[in-house]
Design a protein around this motif. Structure first.
Motif, mmCIF file in Angstrom:
data_model
loop_
_atom_site.group_PDB
_atom_site.id
_atom_site.type_symbol
_atom_site.label_atom_id
_atom_site.label_comp_id
_atom_site.label_asym_id
_atom_site.label_seq_id
_atom_site.Cartn_x
_atom_site.Cartn_y
_atom_site.Cartn_z
ATOM 1 N N LEU A 256 0.829 -1.203 0.000
ATOM 2 C CA LEU A 256 0.000 0.000 0.000
ATOM 3 C C LEU A 256 0.867 1.257 0.000
ATOM 4 N N ILE A 257 1.897 1.250 0.827
ATOM 5 C CA ILE A 257 2.789 2.402 0.940
ATOM 6 C C ILE A 257 3.527 2.638 -0.379
ATOM 7 N N GLY A 258 4.020 1.564 -0.984
ATOM 8 C CA GLY A 258 4.725 1.688 -2.252
ATOM 9 C C GLY A 258 3.850 2.281 -3.336
ATOM 10 N N LYS A 259 2.603 1.852 -3.403
ATOM 11 C CA LYS A 259 1.677 2.374 -4.412
ATOM 12 C C LYS A 259 1.384 3.846 -4.180
ATOM 13 N N ALA A 260 1.163 4.220 -2.914
ATOM 14 C CA ALA A 260 0.863 5.622 -2.597
ATOM 15 C C ALA A 260 2.068 6.520 -2.860
ATOM 16 N N ALA A 261 3.263 6.031 -2.557
ATOM 17 C CA ALA A 261 4.466 6.838 -2.729
ATOM 18 C C ALA A 261 4.753 7.118 -4.197
ATOM 19 N N ALA A 262 4.353 6.219 -5.080
ATOM 20 C CA ALA A 262 4.613 6.395 -6.513
ATOM 21 C C ALA A 262 3.945 7.654 -7.053
ATOM 22 N N GLN A 263 2.904 8.121 -6.378
ATOM 23 C CA GLN A 263 2.196 9.310 -6.843
ATOM 24 C C GLN A 263 3.051 10.570 -6.727
ATOM 25 N N SER B 26 12.986 -2.998 1.909
ATOM 26 C CA SER B 26 11.965 -3.784 1.223
ATOM 27 C C SER B 26 10.769 -2.909 0.849
ATOM 28 N N THR B 27 10.534 -1.817 1.592
ATOM 29 C CA THR B 27 9.435 -0.912 1.251
ATOM 30 C C THR B 27 9.761 -0.110 -0.005
ATOM 31 N N SER B 28 11.025 0.302 -0.152
ATOM 32 C CA SER B 28 11.430 0.979 -1.385
ATOM 33 C C SER B 28 11.324 0.040 -2.578
ATOM 34 N N LEU B 29 11.556 -1.244 -2.360
ATOM 35 C CA LEU B 29 11.385 -2.219 -3.439
ATOM 36 C C LEU B 29 9.931 -2.243 -3.896
ATOM 37 N N GLU B 30 8.996 -2.152 -2.954
ATOM 38 C CA GLU B 30 7.580 -2.104 -3.326
ATOM 39 C C GLU B 30 7.275 -0.846 -4.136
ATOM 40 N N LEU B 31 7.912 0.259 -3.781
ATOM 41 C CA LEU B 31 7.759 1.481 -4.577
ATOM 42 C C LEU B 31 8.298 1.255 -5.986
ATOM 43 N N ALA B 32 9.469 0.642 -6.090
ATOM 44 C CA ALA B 32 10.083 0.393 -7.396
ATOM 45 C C ALA B 32 9.150 -0.405 -8.302
ATOM 46 N N LYS B 33 8.429 -1.348 -7.747
ATOM 47 C CA LYS B 33 7.502 -2.155 -8.543
ATOM 48 C C LYS B 33 6.405 -1.296 -9.162
ATOM 49 N N ASN B 34 6.099 -0.170 -8.511
ATOM 50 C CA ASN B 34 5.073 0.732 -9.020
ATOM 51 C C ASN B 34 5.627 1.785 -9.972
ATOM 52 N N ILE C 277 5.733 11.752 5.271
ATOM 53 C CA ILE C 277 5.708 10.368 5.738
ATOM 54 C C ILE C 277 4.529 9.668 5.074
ATOM 55 N N VAL C 278 4.811 8.528 4.448
ATOM 56 C CA VAL C 278 3.755 7.686 3.891
ATOM 57 C C VAL C 278 3.665 6.454 4.774
ATOM 58 N N THR C 279 2.504 6.227 5.360
ATOM 59 C CA THR C 279 2.340 5.103 6.279
ATOM 60 C C THR C 279 1.040 4.378 5.964
ATOM 61 N N ASP C 280 0.658 3.427 6.804
ATOM 62 C CA ASP C 280 -0.524 2.605 6.538
ATOM 63 C C ASP C 280 -1.618 2.908 7.553
ATOM 64 N N PRO C 281 -2.825 2.409 7.346
ATOM 65 C CA PRO C 281 -3.939 2.730 8.243
ATOM 66 C C PRO C 281 -3.750 2.275 9.690
ATOM 67 N N GLY C 282 -2.777 1.394 9.935
ATOM 68 C CA GLY C 282 -2.538 0.939 11.301
ATOM 69 C C GLY C 282 -1.729 1.909 12.142
ATOM 70 N N ALA C 283 -1.315 3.029 11.570
ATOM 71 C CA ALA C 283 -0.476 3.995 12.286
ATOM 72 C C ALA C 283 -1.237 4.628 13.447
ATOM 73 N N VAL D 248 1.624 14.054 6.126
ATOM 74 C CA VAL D 248 1.369 12.636 6.421
ATOM 75 C C VAL D 248 0.360 12.094 5.423
ATOM 76 N N VAL D 249 0.734 11.009 4.768
ATOM 77 C CA VAL D 249 -0.151 10.345 3.805
ATOM 78 C C VAL D 249 -0.461 8.959 4.337
ATOM 79 N N ILE D 250 -1.749 8.652 4.486
ATOM 80 C CA ILE D 250 -2.174 7.320 4.903
ATOM 81 C C ILE D 250 -2.505 6.529 3.646
ATOM 82 N N ALA D 251 -1.705 5.532 3.360
ATOM 83 C CA ALA D 251 -1.881 4.747 2.136
ATOM 84 C C ALA D 251 -3.144 3.906 2.210
#
Length: 252
Positions: A81-88, A102-110, A229-235, A248-251
């Motif tokens: 979720l964070i990787g997808k949101a950060a790509a924006q 590993s989170t930057s890797l998820e961004l790279a995939k996007n 900061i890009v984080t997830d809804p569990g923050a 703050v961006v909640i992915a």
């Protein structure tokens, strides 16, 4: 000497000698053995060392439970979720830096369908992912490859980094607090990230909820240097409200 600085020195001694004795290091740092034992307990709780009778040693080498691959599966849904949101935040034609997390890797995939990006990274998995697109130029920062890791560590890439300027640095961290900012468990990784922070227009931290309000040993960006900061809804919403001046961006 403040506790974070003292603990940083303890870890430097430990990295150099692989082990330490309380009686020797307490003299070297000019603190009581009781204070040093308390420091060692804090560092052990953070997973940075293992206490022994009369001292401490570095943790055992990574096992199959602590490799990059296994870490990438931890909180995987949140990282995706964070990787997808950060790509924006990325635009075609930009130059960006991705750390080896590993989170930057998820961004790279996007980012795989973007055009004419230049990406600087010390992450081997991230570099390999991005080279699937011939319109993305990938610059790999050299260093030492640690066992069980997909990141190149050390300051061998310092000279190259000092010659480059990027629009955005996307980084994860072992922990983030309002007092220490972004921090990592590796002193060498943190030193490399400090250089990355100094050569960009914007710093975006990719932090799943487990990283927030969590300590680590080596700070590499204080809170004033973090733009987003890009984080997830569990923050923890209460903690996020204390972050004045940070977007703050909640992915998701």
């Amino acid at each position: 000497m403040l506790a974070p600085e003292r603990r940083n020195q303890i870890m430097q001694i430990l990295y150099e000698h692989k082990q330490l004795l309380v009686k020797d290091v307490s003299i070297e740092l000019g603190v009581s053995e009781g204070t040093l034992r308390n420091d060692l307990k804090v560092l052990e709780d953070d997973g940075l060392l293992e206490r022994t009778h009369g001292g401490a040693v570095l943790p055992k080498p990574p096992t199959t439970e602590n490799t990059f691959q296994s870490r990438s599966l931890t909180n995987q849904a949140e990282k995706q979720l964070i990787g997808k949101a950060a790509a924006q935040f990325v635009q075609n034609g930009q130059c960006i830096i991705l750390d080896a997390s590993s989170t930057s890797l998820e961004l790279a995939k996007n980012l795989i369908h973007y055009d004419y990006l230049t990406v600087i990274t010390n992450g081997l998995a991230t570099a390999q992912e991005l080279t699937r697109n011939p319109r993305i130029s990938v610059i790999v920062i050299g260093g030492v490859l640690r066992p069980g890791s997909s990141s190149l560590e050390g300051l061998l890439g310092k000279g190259l980094l000092s010659q480059l300027h990027a629009d955005i640095f996307f980084t994860s961290a072992h922990g983030f607090t309002t007092t220490a900012g972004l921090a990592d468990f590796s002193i060498y990784e943190a030193e490399l990230k400090k250089i990355m922070v100094s050569n960009v227009d914007k710093v975006i931290a990719l932090l799943d909820h487990t990283k927030l309000n969590r300590r680590s040993i080596a700070s590499y960006a204080d809170i004033s240097q973090v733009d987003t900061i890009v984080t997830d809804p569990g923050a923890d919403a209460e903690f996020l409200q204390t972050l004045d001046g940070i977007e703050v961006v909640i992915a998701g």
